[in-house]
Write a protein that holds these residues in place. Structure first.
Motif, mmCIF file in Angstrom:
data_model
loop_
_atom_site.group_PDB
_atom_site.id
_atom_site.type_symbol
_atom_site.label_atom_id
_atom_site.label_comp_id
_atom_site.label_asym_id
_atom_site.label_seq_id
_atom_site.Cartn_x
_atom_site.Cartn_y
_atom_site.Cartn_z
ATOM 1 N N PHE A 118 0.731 -1.360 0.028
ATOM 2 C CA PHE A 118 -0.008 -0.006 0.128
ATOM 3 C C PHE A 118 0.792 1.211 0.006
ATOM 4 O O PHE A 118 1.775 1.473 0.891
ATOM 5 C CB PHE A 118 -0.878 -0.122 1.231
ATOM 6 C CG PHE A 118 -2.203 -0.874 1.132
ATOM 7 C CD1 PHE A 118 -3.282 -0.021 1.110
ATOM 8 C CD2 PHE A 118 -2.209 -2.223 0.804
ATOM 9 C CE1 PHE A 118 -4.551 -0.871 1.049
ATOM 10 C CE2 PHE A 118 -3.381 -2.794 0.725
ATOM 11 C CZ PHE A 118 -4.591 -2.217 0.511
ATOM 12 N N GLU A 119 0.755 1.888 -0.859
ATOM 13 C CA GLU A 119 1.545 3.347 -1.040
ATOM 14 C C GLU A 119 1.176 4.276 0.184
ATOM 15 O O GLU A 119 1.919 5.045 0.751
ATOM 16 C CB GLU A 119 1.073 4.106 -2.437
ATOM 17 C CG GLU A 119 1.842 3.564 -3.596
ATOM 18 C CD GLU A 119 1.624 4.408 -4.761
ATOM 19 O OE1 GLU A 119 2.606 4.499 -5.265
ATOM 20 O OE2 GLU A 119 0.567 4.875 -5.059
ATOM 21 N N GLN A 120 -0.099 4.299 0.483
ATOM 22 C CA GLN A 120 -0.565 5.258 1.645
ATOM 23 C C GLN A 120 -0.940 4.390 2.765
ATOM 24 O O GLN A 120 -1.892 3.730 2.822
ATOM 25 C CB GLN A 120 -1.735 6.122 1.229
ATOM 26 C CG GLN A 120 -1.693 6.947 0.081
ATOM 27 C CD GLN A 120 -0.577 7.856 -0.061
ATOM 28 O OE1 GLN A 120 -0.424 8.642 1.266
ATOM 29 N NE2 GLN A 120 0.151 8.330 -0.978
ATOM 30 N N ASP B 152 -4.271 4.360 4.495
ATOM 31 C CA ASP B 152 -5.293 3.343 4.144
ATOM 32 C C ASP B 152 -5.474 2.081 4.900
ATOM 33 O O ASP B 152 -6.141 1.153 4.469
ATOM 34 C CB ASP B 152 -5.132 3.121 2.557
ATOM 35 C CG ASP B 152 -5.294 4.343 1.660
ATOM 36 O OD1 ASP B 152 -6.046 5.279 2.372
ATOM 37 O OD2 ASP B 152 -4.859 4.438 0.570
ATOM 38 N N ASN C 251 -3.540 -3.567 -5.158
ATOM 39 C CA ASN C 251 -2.271 -3.406 -5.007
ATOM 40 C C ASN C 251 -1.357 -4.760 -5.259
ATOM 41 O O ASN C 251 -0.045 -4.475 -4.795
ATOM 42 C CB ASN C 251 -2.167 -2.730 -3.620
ATOM 43 C CG ASN C 251 -2.684 -1.155 -3.716
ATOM 44 O OD1 ASN C 251 -2.083 -0.410 -3.894
ATOM 45 N ND2 ASN C 251 -3.967 -1.206 -3.117
ATOM 46 N N ARG D 251 -5.704 5.008 -12.538
ATOM 47 C CA ARG D 251 -5.140 5.272 -11.187
ATOM 48 C C ARG D 251 -6.106 5.845 -10.327
ATOM 49 O O ARG D 251 -6.320 5.821 -9.000
ATOM 50 C CB ARG D 251 -3.800 6.255 -11.468
ATOM 51 C CG ARG D 251 -3.366 6.326 -10.014
ATOM 52 C CD ARG D 251 -2.069 7.208 -10.405
ATOM 53 N NE ARG D 251 -1.273 7.471 -9.089
ATOM 54 C CZ ARG D 251 -0.442 6.462 -8.502
ATOM 55 N NH1 ARG D 251 -0.257 5.543 -9.185
ATOM 56 N NH2 ARG D 251 0.131 6.963 -7.399
ATOM 57 N N GLU D 252 -7.002 7.030 -10.907
ATOM 58 C CA GLU D 252 -7.804 7.574 -9.711
ATOM 59 C C GLU D 252 -8.802 6.612 -9.024
ATOM 60 O O GLU D 252 -9.017 6.650 -8.002
ATOM 61 C CB GLU D 252 -8.622 8.694 -10.564
ATOM 62 C CG GLU D 252 -9.543 9.448 -9.784
ATOM 63 C CD GLU D 252 -10.263 10.471 -10.487
ATOM 64 O OE1 GLU D 252 -11.297 11.027 -10.097
ATOM 65 O OE2 GLU D 252 -9.834 11.042 -11.539
ATOM 66 N N GLU E 37 -6.819 4.244 -6.529
ATOM 67 C CA GLU E 37 -6.786 4.934 -5.485
ATOM 68 C C GLU E 37 -7.965 4.963 -4.478
ATOM 69 O O GLU E 37 -8.200 4.925 -3.339
ATOM 70 C CB GLU E 37 -6.040 6.455 -5.662
ATOM 71 C CG GLU E 37 -4.826 6.476 -6.063
ATOM 72 C CD GLU E 37 -3.975 7.774 -6.340
ATOM 73 O OE1 GLU E 37 -4.920 8.712 -6.635
ATOM 74 O OE2 GLU E 37 -2.998 7.949 -6.778
ATOM 75 N N GLU E 38 -9.221 5.503 -4.929
ATOM 76 C CA GLU E 38 -10.390 5.519 -4.294
ATOM 77 C C GLU E 38 -10.905 4.163 -3.750
ATOM 78 O O GLU E 38 -11.276 4.307 -2.760
ATOM 79 C CB GLU E 38 -11.375 5.833 -5.635
ATOM 80 C CG GLU E 38 -12.931 6.197 -4.930
ATOM 81 C CD GLU E 38 -13.899 6.662 -5.815
ATOM 82 O OE1 GLU E 38 -15.203 6.586 -5.486
ATOM 83 O OE2 GLU E 38 -13.819 7.124 -7.019
ATOM 84 N N THR F 218 -8.755 1.824 -2.940
ATOM 85 C CA THR F 218 -7.812 1.649 -1.912
ATOM 86 C C THR F 218 -8.302 2.142 -0.713
ATOM 87 O O THR F 218 -7.913 1.797 0.325
ATOM 88 C CB THR F 218 -6.410 1.758 -2.475
ATOM 89 O OG1 THR F 218 -6.062 1.071 -3.652
ATOM 90 C CG2 THR F 218 -5.443 1.574 -1.435
ATOM 91 N N ALA F 219 -8.752 3.218 -0.993
ATOM 92 C CA ALA F 219 -8.910 4.287 0.375
ATOM 93 C C ALA F 219 -10.056 3.800 1.296
ATOM 94 O O ALA F 219 -10.354 4.221 2.456
ATOM 95 C CB ALA F 219 -9.162 5.699 0.203
#
Length: 405
Positions: free
Chosen positions: A187-189, A192, A204, A303-304, A307-308, A310-311
């Motif tokens: 996970f990048e963030q 999350d 991911n 990507r958008e 990311e949505e 993943t959050a």
């Protein structure tokens, strides 16, 4: 055990032979008449089945008429000298093929604390089936899926098990073929995490360090049930094969629809908007063949939405499903994936006839792969359910794998 028995019989009968390894299995090449070789093995008490082309024998220590898929997986092939190697079907895809599993242990105290906190904060805004504790229940499915993998796909290169930092208590951590991967690694963030969203986790997987270009993505409730080769899941040129189901993507999902249906619907909209591509069908709950570069390109292109998704702490109606759905269509568009088919059984553990269906699967059905899925908890939970599933899996896959202590 069978291999050693074959060697002993060949030496006792003074047959000249050589050995080769093919797709993780030993094959014996022998210079002798088919009938004399077969007689030698039958006299020694082994089950001996000729191949359809009559240029080889499949040998086993127990009857092929009983659970022939297991008998076949445990058998040894003897090839005769008049059948040259170029007459045997070659393995076209020679690149390594990895396997990725996702796994969770809902009995872990830390996981339970994190789950309770996330449920209090995010549960009310998530579909009930997304946060139902039954989605996270462990019945040792992973252990038996790994047994099936070793039995029916010994050609697999490496196995990655993605967890929230948990370790199955039966897993042999010294096995060099297995790597545990924490969510924190992919996970990048980190904000999350922790996550309880399977769509977020699978979105991911392409970030797993050291993952091969070709790999299979398994949920732990998916099990191989017959001998496979790389060409079960990939074309000779390395394109992935995907397996469409008879179920159509909903054109107008309701608020009570499963999150997986919403994800399929969202995938369909993205594909139509980006490529004028119409996705009509969902996919079977099988192992999902992947090309790492295709998955990376899809994750970058969308990507958008990745990311949505993943959050979100729990599966949500705005999610996409990347490797289990969207990447198959994306691969078809860019020429790295093709439609195919596979012998398959899906069993809903919530079915009132689940005991009958499991019995049929154990005794009569002949799938290459099957899934034991449970979407929601029973209204009146049956405590014997876990025991029933574990007993079935133990009977279907009775031999320990090298993954186990």
């Amino acid at each position: 055990m069978t291999t050693d028995s074959v060697r002993s019989i060949l030496k006792s009968a003074n047959f000249n032979y050589s050995e080769e390894c093919r797709l993780g299995r030993i094959r014996f090449r022998i210079s002798a008449a088919t009938s004399s070789v077969a007689d030698a093995f039958r006299t020694s008490g082994m089950v001996c089945e000729p191949s359809p082309s009559n240029n080889s024998l499949h040998l086993s220590l127990f009857a092929h008429s009983l659970r022939h898929n297991l008998a076949g997986a445990m058998s040894v092939e003897v090839v005769f000298a008049d059948s040259t190697l170029h007459n045997l079907k070659p393995v076209a895809l020679t690149q390594p093929i990895d396997v990725v599993y996702t796994w969770v242990d809902s009995e872990d105290p830390q996981w339970q604390r994190d789950y309770a906190e996330a449920l209090a904060l995010h549960g009310p805004s998530s579909p009930r089936t997304s946060s139902d504790i039954i989605r996270f229940q462990d019945r040792d499915e992973l252990k038996y899926s790994l047994r099936a993998l070793e039995m029916f796909a010994p050609w697999v290169n490496h196995i990655f098990i993605v967890t929230s930092g948990q370790v199955p208590p039966w897993l042999d951590l010294d096995n060099p073929q297995i790597t545990l991967v924490s969510h924190t690694e992919i996970f990048e963030q980190q904000a999350d995490l922790p996550t309880f969203n399977s769509h977020a986790i699978e979105a991911n997987l392409h970030r797993i360090p050291g993952l091969s270009e070709h790999f299979l993505y398994f949920n732990d409730d998916v099990f191989l049930a017959d001998w496979t080769t790389p060409e079960t899941f990939f074309t000779p040129n390395g394109e992935t094969k995907f397996f469409e189901s008879e179920n159509h993507v909903p054109s107008d999902p309701s608020v009570t629809d499963l999150p997986s249906n919403w994800a399929a619907f969202n995938n369909k909209k993205l594909l139509e908007e980006s490529f004028k591509y119409i996705a009509t069908k969902k996919f079977k709950h099988t192992a999902h063949a992947q090309r790492l570069t295709t998955l990376q390109k899809a994750a970058t292109h969308f990507r958008e939405k990745v990311e949505e998704t993943t959050a979100k702490k729990f599966r949500n109606r705005s999610d996409i499903s990347l490797p289990s759905n969207l990447a198959h269509h994306f691969g078809a568009i860019i020429g790295t994936a093709v439609a195919s088919d596979i012998r398959y059984r899906y069993i809903d553990i919530n079915s009132a006839r689940v005991d009958v269906e499991l019995s049929r699967l154990l005794l009569w059905d002949d799938p290459t792969i099957f899934c034991l899925n449970q979407v929601t908890s029973r209204i009146y939970p049956d405590k014997s359910e876990v025991t029933m599933i574990r007993n079935f899996l133990e009977k279907y896959f009775p031999w320990k794998s090298s993954a186990e202590l």
